[in-house]
Design an enzyme around this catalytic site. Structure first.
Site, short mmCIF file in Angstrom:
data_model
loop_
_atom_site.label_atom_id
_atom_site.label_comp_id
_atom_site.label_asym_id
_atom_site.label_seq_id
_atom_site.Cartn_x
_atom_site.Cartn_y
_atom_site.Cartn_z
CG PHE A 1 -28.95 -9.13 46.52
CD1 PHE A 1 -29.22 -8.06 47.36
CD2 PHE A 1 -28.23 -10.21 47.04
CE1 PHE A 1 -28.79 -8.06 48.69
CE2 PHE A 1 -27.80 -10.23 48.36
CZ PHE A 1 -28.07 -9.15 49.18
CD GLN B 1 -20.17 -15.91 46.58
OE1 GLN B 1 -20.88 -15.89 47.56
NE2 GLN B 1 -20.65 -15.92 45.35
CG HIS C 1 -19.30 -10.86 50.02
ND1 HIS C 1 -19.27 -9.50 49.86
CD2 HIS C 1 -20.62 -11.20 50.08
CE1 HIS C 1 -20.52 -9.04 49.82
NE2 HIS C 1 -21.35 -10.05 49.95
CG LEU D 1 -21.21 -9.90 54.61
CD1 LEU D 1 -20.56 -10.13 53.27
CD2 LEU D 1 -22.25 -10.99 54.88
CD GLU E 1 -24.70 -9.30 45.77
OE1 GLU E 1 -23.91 -10.17 46.19
OE2 GLU E 1 -25.43 -9.49 44.80
NE ARG F 1 -22.66 -12.10 47.06
CZ ARG F 1 -23.24 -12.64 48.11
NH1 ARG F 1 -22.87 -13.84 48.54
NH2 ARG F 1 -24.18 -11.99 48.76
CG HIS G 1 -19.20 -14.70 51.72
ND1 HIS G 1 -19.50 -14.25 52.98
CD2 HIS G 1 -20.38 -14.73 51.03
CE1 HIS G 1 -20.81 -14.02 53.06
NE2 HIS G 1 -21.37 -14.31 51.90
NE ARG H 1 -23.92 -18.36 48.55
CZ ARG H 1 -24.19 -17.16 49.06
NH1 ARG H 1 -25.31 -16.52 48.71
NH2 ARG H 1 -23.35 -16.57 49.91
#
Lengths: 588, 231
Positions: free
Chosen positions: A120, A241, A243, A253, A256, A287, A354, A399
């Site tokens: 990730f 955040q 995304h 969404l 990721e 991100r 997000h 995050r």
């Protein structure tokens, strides 16, 4: 006034997502009397929508350890995360993932039978040296798998659920101790007082602040707003955040994990543009970095489509087998909402609201902490919070993907344990005064006023548009000041809004009105925090202050509803056992 | 676009009725949920459950032109006008499209939908081969929307005695999980003429499942396993 029904429990949990259910399980297993209040049936909670996975240094695929995970999380947070809490979380991760597996989570598997892990963004081996593979996944439905499993274990543990009850306000006595909440049964519209020795807020995020969001209709920040009204500040709300890969224009969404499995982003020239922004890890940068890159490509005219307003996410080269096996959920989404099959066609994506890094300030035991009357920070008696509504802070200014499912497990459990301790020390309920209930009831009764007034739907649509226009990926003082003025106007107009529907039974209009009140307070916290922070850090990018300023701004903001006041507290840079990771330039 | 929507508010209505309404503005790619939200702006008293908008939370099961489905992943363009929207069949109506799902969840809880281990717990994962894990595909993805059970005539007749397709799908999900250690207990729990055997393979359940799952085959596999254990 009619007498309101009362129920008494040891602990009241508001919210039945991952954090609420993990805490409930801890408490029920310890034979505490737990009431879990949720405005939707528990498995409808938004944890269900998490896709890619949960981070833990199991080292099933490649060498890994919690200390590297800790470093990545701190770097990802742009050095705003509290290092003691981050150490605590990363150390606990493996144990909690194994525990989930024992509870029945259907993790995908490697050939040797161990839990499948995928790479990730923002995760590394050896403190930034090479890409790690740390995210434990159940295909691309990890949140669904975890939420359902936690609910199932709560069935086994006989936790008591109040399904489709909406919390109006927290109740506290004159000494400031929290003693439960006033809730209503949505099906009947009847109010109910739930008295408890401890109240745990796990109400999730507030993505409904923005017009285009990956978040569900229910994500209206109810618990955060309740805390604000009870005099508790909200911390670091300017860090929201976006995304990188929401479906362009729609917001659903795309995990990721799509890039983790080997997908990459393309601009209109077919260029893999992330190579320019993050030469080492490219599409697997943090991100905030990827979202800014996409927004920059679009601003500079290299966006795709007739309007040039998005970029493309390519996963076709992974082959049909990998897509079907590892990313079946996002393939479904693409087929349903875009009428394309990502096995052969790239996906149009754009940064989409997000996750809120900020929230109710807590320590690493899930205890809410606040300063009162300018004194030192202290534990707020009887009040706990964890998950997206809380700010421990393990995510700081940005995050990492895969850390939110971890956050809810670690701090849901930690809060559960701390509450068990509290219950042992406090055997009896403190008396609850009627006037506390009356005050909460006023919030409900205000919407019984009849007559002409603006509609909640109109104001909500305007608020979401204001947030999107004035507080998005790139921010400036002028634009945000306008945003503050707009929100103030909406806040005033909301006082004269009226409901057309005053019936009692399953009145969703009334719930939406109460939710809008919550959103308005949170939007102000977000916009004022963002306006005040004159630097760029993590997800907060100021065009007028483009660099990070550790000298002035390595501190947490705290927004108080009373007087729209902001103050600050230092970042906790000292970990529990290891050396501090001092701020460095952040390169991916 | 023309709609006929089932309306009933116990506060104000003596009986339910079908309301004819029209939606003036539609856009390409619009889902039924978007349309219902637009109609709710015209008439805020219209009540229905919904949340994620992408078919994972399972809130917005309803009967759409005679077939159960989720409004958020049902494209408007594919629906014949007037679009007739009713609550999920066979459940008590609370208001408009909102039904009481109590029996449905009771039956779900009745199959012990949780992993039961008898071996002492290890401090690492219980190993499971990818082939064994694959057996859970098509089972664990259930979102408890209730479309299947409320499309099942056997569940309409015996909602308290027949467990229904959703609960039985979960029963098989744990029976077939190599990590679970309560096979006999689970099978014993399903004994008797009603809980499992009221399934007459009408197959409405797999026809309506918005996630493409097949409770019918799960039920068939439970029956097979029972038979195998019995001889």
């Amino acid at each position: 006034m009619t007498k309101i029904a009362k129920r008494v429990f040891d602990t009241l949990i508001l919210g039945a997502g991952g954090a609420g259910l993990r805490a409930a399980l801890q408490l029920s297993q310890a034979d505490a009397q737990v009431a879990v209040v949720s405005k939707v049936f528990p498995t409808r909670s938004h944890t269900v929508a998490a896709q890619g996975g949960v981070n833990a240094a199991l080292a099933n695929v490649s060498e890994d350890n919690w200390h590297w995970h800790m470093y990545d999380t701190i770097k990802g947070s742009d050095y705003l995360g509290d290092q003691d809490a981050i150490e605590y979380m990363c150390r606990a991760a493996s144990k909690l993932v194994y525990e989930l597996e024992h509870y029945g989570v259907p993790f995908s598997r490697l050939d040797n039978g161990k839990i499948y892990q995928r790479p990730f963004g923002g995760q590394s081996q050896n403190f930034g040296a090479s890409q790690a593979t740390r995210t434990c996944a159940a295909a691309d439905r990890t949140g669904h798998a975890i939420l359902h499993t936690l609910y199932q274990q709560n069935i086994r543990a006989k936790s008591h659920f109040f399904d489709e009850y909406f919390a109006i306000d927290l109740l506290r006595d004159d000494e400031g101790t929290f003693l439960g909440a006033l809730v209503i049964d949505i099906a009947t519209g009847e109010p109910l007082v739930i008295e408890a020795k401890t109240t745990f807020i796990a109400t999730g995020g507030c993505g409904q602040l923005f017009r285009t969001t990956t978040n569900a209709h229910i994500n209206t920040g109810d618990g955060m707003a309740m805390a604000l009204r009870a005099g508790v500040p909200l911390q670091d709300m300017e860090f929201f955040q976006f995304h990188p890969t929401g479906i362009a224009g729609k917001g659903m969404l795309i995990t990721e994990g799509a890039r983790g499995e080997g997908g990459y982003l393309l601009n209109k020239d077919g260029e893999r543009f992330m190579e320019r922004y993050a030469p080492n890890v490219k599409d697997l940068a943090s991100r905030d970095v990827v979202s800014r890159a996409i927004a920059t490509e679009v601003r500079e005219g290299r966006g795709c489509g007739p309007k040039g307003d998005h970029v493309m996410l390519q996963i076709a080269h992974l082959g049909a087998d990998v897509v079907k096996k590892r990313l079946p959920g996002i393939r479904d989404l693409c087929q349903t909402f875009l009428h394309i099959d990502p096995i052969d066609t790239a996906i149009p994506v754009f940064p989409t609201a997000h996750y809120v890094m900020g929230g109710i300030p807590t320590d690493r035991h899930g205890q809410v902490v606040a300063t009162f009357h300018d004194g030192p920070e202290e534990v707020v008696s009887g009040l706990y919070a964890a998950g997206e509504c809380a700010c421990v802070s393990v995510h700081g200014a940005n995050r990492l993907g895969g850390n939110s499912l971890l956050d809810i497990l670690v701090f849901g459990r930690a809060a559960g344990n701390q509450i068990i301790k509290h219950l042992k020390e406090h055997r009896y309920h403190k008396p609850l005064q009627e006037d506390a209930i009356d005050k909460a009831m006023q919030r409900l009764e205000r919407w019984d006023k009849k007559g002409e007034g603006e509609s909640v739907a109109t104001l909500k649509a305007e608020l979401k548009q204001v947030m999107e226009n004035h507080c998005s990926v790139f921010r400036t003082a002028v634009v945000m000041q306008e945003g503050v003025d707009e929100i103030k106007k909406i806040r005033e107009r909301l006082k004269d809004a009226r409901l057309q529907d005053h019936s009692r039974v399953f009145n969703t209009s009334r719930i939406e009105a109460l939710e809008l009140e919550n959103l308005v307070d949170i939007s102000m916290a977000t916009m004022l925090g963002a306006l005040a922070r004159e630097e760029s850090r993590g997800a907060h990018s100021r065009i007028d202050f483009p660099t990070r300023d550790d000298k002035t701004w390595m501190k947490h903001s705290l927004y108080h509803l009373d007087g729209d006041r902001l103050d600050f507290k230092p970042v906790r840079t000292k970990p529990l056992t290891v050396e501090t990771f001092p701020p460095k330039e952040r390169v991916y | 676009m023309r709609f006929k929507i089932y309306r009933y508010n116990p506060d104000t209505d003596t009986e339910p009725y079908m309301q004819e309404v029209e939606l003036k503005e539609t856009h390409p790619g619009m889902m039924l949920r978007d349309a219902l939200l637009a109609l709710k702006e015209q008439d805020p008293s219209l009540s229905f459950r919904h949340s994620c908008g992408e078919g994972v939370c399972g809130s917005d099961g309803m009967n759409i032109n005679g077939k159960n489905g989720l409004s958020c992943i049902t494209p408007l363009a594919e629906l014949k006008e007037p679009i007739e929207i009713r609550p999920l069949p066979g459940r008590p109506v609370i208001r408009d499209l909102v039904v009481d799902m109590g029996d449905f969840f009771d039956q779900y809880r009745a199959v012990k939908p949780y992993q039961i281990r008898k071996d002492p717990q290890k401090d690492v994962e219980i190993l499971q081969s990818p082939i064994d894990r694959d057996k859970l595909d098509g089972l664990y993805e259930c979102i408890l929307c209730g479309c299947c059970s409320t499309a099942c005539p056997s569940f309409w007749w015996n909602p308290k005695r027949f467990l229904g397709p959703a609960a039985l799908l979960q029963s098989w999900r744990f029976l077939t999980d190599t990590r679970d250690q309560a096979e006999q207990e689970r099978l014993d729990d399903l004994d008797g003429p009603y809980k499992l055997f009221r399934c007459h393979t009408i197959m409405n359940c797999l026809d309506v499942c918005p996630k493409g799952l097949s409770p019918t085959s799960a039920i068939g596999k439970i029956k097979e396993l029972m038979l195998k254990k019995a001889i």
